[in-house]
Design a protein around this motif. Structure first.
Motif, mmCIF file in Angstrom:
data_model
loop_
_atom_site.group_PDB
_atom_site.id
_atom_site.type_symbol
_atom_site.label_atom_id
_atom_site.label_comp_id
_atom_site.label_asym_id
_atom_site.label_seq_id
_atom_site.Cartn_x
_atom_site.Cartn_y
_atom_site.Cartn_z
ATOM 1 N N PHE A 175 0.840 -1.202 0.000
ATOM 2 C CA PHE A 175 0.000 0.000 0.000
ATOM 3 C C PHE A 175 0.868 1.242 0.000
ATOM 4 O O PHE A 175 1.961 1.250 0.564
ATOM 5 N N THR A 176 0.369 2.284 -0.644
ATOM 6 C CA THR A 176 0.956 3.614 -0.492
ATOM 7 C C THR A 176 0.074 4.355 0.502
ATOM 8 O O THR A 176 -1.128 4.092 0.586
ATOM 9 N N PHE A 177 0.663 5.292 1.249
ATOM 10 C CA PHE A 177 -0.205 6.062 2.151
ATOM 11 C C PHE A 177 -1.026 7.038 1.302
ATOM 12 O O PHE A 177 -0.607 7.443 0.213
ATOM 13 N N GLY A 178 -2.191 7.389 1.788
ATOM 14 C CA GLY A 178 -3.115 8.244 1.030
ATOM 15 C C GLY A 178 -4.250 7.432 0.438
ATOM 16 O O GLY A 178 -5.385 7.905 0.331
ATOM 17 N N PHE A 179 -3.949 6.181 0.086
ATOM 18 C CA PHE A 179 -4.963 5.326 -0.534
ATOM 19 C C PHE A 179 -6.109 5.051 0.435
ATOM 20 O O PHE A 179 -7.292 5.207 0.085
ATOM 21 N N ASP A 180 -5.775 4.668 1.649
ATOM 22 C CA ASP A 180 -6.824 4.316 2.614
ATOM 23 C C ASP A 180 -7.736 5.517 2.888
ATOM 24 O O ASP A 180 -8.954 5.363 3.007
ATOM 25 N N SER A 181 -7.138 6.711 2.952
ATOM 26 C CA SER A 181 -7.947 7.923 3.190
ATOM 27 C C SER A 181 -8.874 8.181 2.017
ATOM 28 O O SER A 181 -10.036 8.564 2.192
ATOM 29 N N ALA A 182 -8.353 8.004 0.788
ATOM 30 C CA ALA A 182 -9.179 8.224 -0.402
ATOM 31 C C ALA A 182 -10.330 7.220 -0.437
ATOM 32 O O ALA A 182 -11.477 7.579 -0.762
#
Ligand code: F6P
Length: 379
Positions: A150-157
Motif C-alpha cells: 500500500f501507499t499512504f493516502g490510498f486508505d484515506s481516499a
C-alpha cells in the motif's frame, strides 16, 4: 549551514493525506539520530533556481500529523515533469538535474528524502543516477506503485469514496435512481474496487476490466427484477470507454498528463437513454486527496518517514521504503518505478465482489469463490 549533518526532504507530485505525517516522522527521527533537517519547497522546484527551503524542527512539525496537504508544497507540473501523456516517460533535462545535484552538494546534505508517486520517484531515480544520495517514500491515493502493498493516502481516499457511497445509497434508494460515483484512479482501479466493495456498490468499472453499456444496463434491470429499484455504479476516472477511449479535458499541452474526468456523466446519460431511468452523477475529484489522513495512513506514513531517516543514516541510497505486511522494508527505487501496480482481474477482491453479484460490466456472473487460486470466476 549548521554544524550537525543535515537531511533534506521534499514532497513531489499530487498531494495526498499523510504527507505531513511523513515530514513529521522523518524530521523527528532524524533529529534523534543527530541530524538537522531542511524541507525543500514546491517539490523538486525548490532544489533549483531560486533554491527555496525551510528548516524543519520539532516545533514547526508539531501538530501536523493529522493535517492534509503538505506544509512544503508540491507540484506535478513544472520543470521536472517526467511523464508525458498516458504513461510515456521522458528524461529530465540533464542541466536541471546537475543544478539540483549541485544544490544538494553545496548544502552538504547527507541525504535527500523524496516523497512521491511513480513520476516523482522516477525523478528521484534520475537524481540518484546524477550522484544525489536519495531515499524514496511511496505516495499516491491511486495505490498504483509497485513494490509496496500500500501507499499512504490510498486508505484515506477509499474512506472518502466509501462515505460518499454510503450517502448516495440512501438518496438513490429513496428516489429509485441510478447513481454514478466517479472516483480517481488514472491507470488503476484500486479506489473504485475497494470503495465499491466497502460501500456496497452494484457495478464497479475499472481500467483493468473491459466493459460494455449493455452489461451495465443488464445489471440495472437484473436488480429491478429482484425488486431493487436503485443501482450504485462506481467508475474510476481512468476506466476506458467500450470503444477504448479515455474521457478527459483537452490535452496536456506538452509535458504533463491530461486532466481526466467526465466518464461518470457519460455513463449516467447512456443508462438513462437506454433504460428510461433517472440517473445522476457525482464526481468526487480532489475531495479524495484533501483532508485528514485515516489512522491507517497516519501509521503507514509515520513508519515510512522514520524508516526513510534510518535509511539515510545507514547510507542506503537509491532505496525506497515499502510496506511488506507486516513489516516496513526497502527496495531499490529502480524496481518500483516505470511500471504500475494494477488490479488483478483474477485477484481475490474481484472474485469476492463477483461472488456477491457485483458486476464489472464484462458480463461475467459471479461464480464460486476460489480460495488461494487465481483462476477466473464465473466463466
Ligand atoms: O495520481 C493521483 C491523481 O489523483 C490521479 O488519480 C488524478 O488523475 C490526478 O492525480 C489528478 O491530478 P491533478 O490534481 O493535477 O489534476
Amino acid at each position: 549551514m549548521s554544524r550537525r549533518p543535515t537531511i533534506g526532504i521534499l514532497t513531489g507530485g499530487g498531494d495526498c493525506p499523510g504527507l505531513n505525517a511523513v515530514i513529521r516522522a522523518a524530521t523527528k527521527s532524524a533529529i534523534r539520530l543527530g541530524y538537522d533537517v531542511v524541507g525543500f519547497l514546491r517539490g523538486y522546484e525548490g532544489l533549483v533556481d531560486p533554491v527555496s527551503y525551510m528548516p524543519l524542527d520539532a516545533q514547526n512539525t508539531a501538530g501536523i500529523l493529522l493535517q492534509g496537504g503538505t506544509i512544503l508544497g508540491s507540484t506535478n507540473k513544472g520543470r521536472f515533469t517526467s511523464l508525458v501523456g498516458e504513461g510515456e516517460r521522458v528524461g529530465i533535462d540533464p542541466e536541471l538535474l546537475g543544478q539540483a545535484a549541485a544544490t544538494v552538494k553545496q548544502m552538504g546534505l547527507t541525504g535527500l528524502v523524496c516523497v512521491g508517486g511513480d513520476g516523482s520517484l522516477g525523478i528521484a531515480q534520475q537524481l540518484h543516477a546524477h550522484g544525489v544520495p536519495v531515499v524514496g517514500v511511496p505516495k499516491t491515493i491511486d495505490n498504483d506503485l509497485c513494490g509496496t502493498a500500500f501507499t499512504f493516502g490510498f486508505d484515506s481516499a477509499v474512506a472518502t469514496a466509501t462515505d460518499a457511497l454510503d450517502r448516495l445509497h440512501t438518496t438513490a434508494a429513496s428516489h429509485e435512481r441510478v447513481m454514478v460515483l466517479e472516483v480517481m484512479g488514472r491507470h488503476a482501479g484500486w479506489i473504485a474496487l475497494h470503495a465499491g466493495i466497502a460501500g456496497g456498490g452494484d457495478v464497479i468499472l475499472i481500467p483493468e476490466i473491459a466493459w460494455t453499456f449493455d452489461n451495465v444496463c443488464r445489471k440495472v434491470t437484473e436488480r429491478e427484477r429482484q425488486d431493487k429499484r436503485f443501482t450504485l455504479i462506481v467508475v474510476a476516472e481512468g476506466a476506458h470507454l467500450p470503444d477504448g477511449g479515455l474521457v478527459h479535458e483537452g490535452d496536456a499541452g506538452g509535458r504533463g498528463q491530461v486532466k481526466l474526468g467526465g466518464i461518470g456523466e457519460i455513463i449516467a446519460r447512456e443508462v438513462s437513454a437506454r433504460l428510461g431511468r433517472e440517473a445522476r452523477t457525482v464526481v468526487l475529484g480532489h475531495l479524495q486527496r484533501g483532508g485528514t489522513p485515516t489512522p491507517f495512513d497516519r501509521m503507514l506514513a509515520t513508519e515510512f518517514g522514520a524508516h526513510a531517516a534510518r535509511l539515510v543514516h545507514e547510507g542506503r541510497f537509491g532505496e525506497m521504503v515499502c510496506y511488506r505486511p507486516p513489516e516496513i522494508a526497502s527496495i531499490p527505487i529502480a524496481e518500483a518505478v516505470g511500471r504500475l501496480s494494477t488490479v488483478d482481474p483474477r485477484g481475490s477482491a474481484v472474485q469476492a465482489a463477483r461472488a456477491l453479484g457485483i458486476g464489472f460490466g464484462d458480463g461475467e456472473d459471479g461464480g464460486p469463490f476460489e480460495c488461494g487460486g487465481s483462476s477466473p470466476s464465473g466463466t
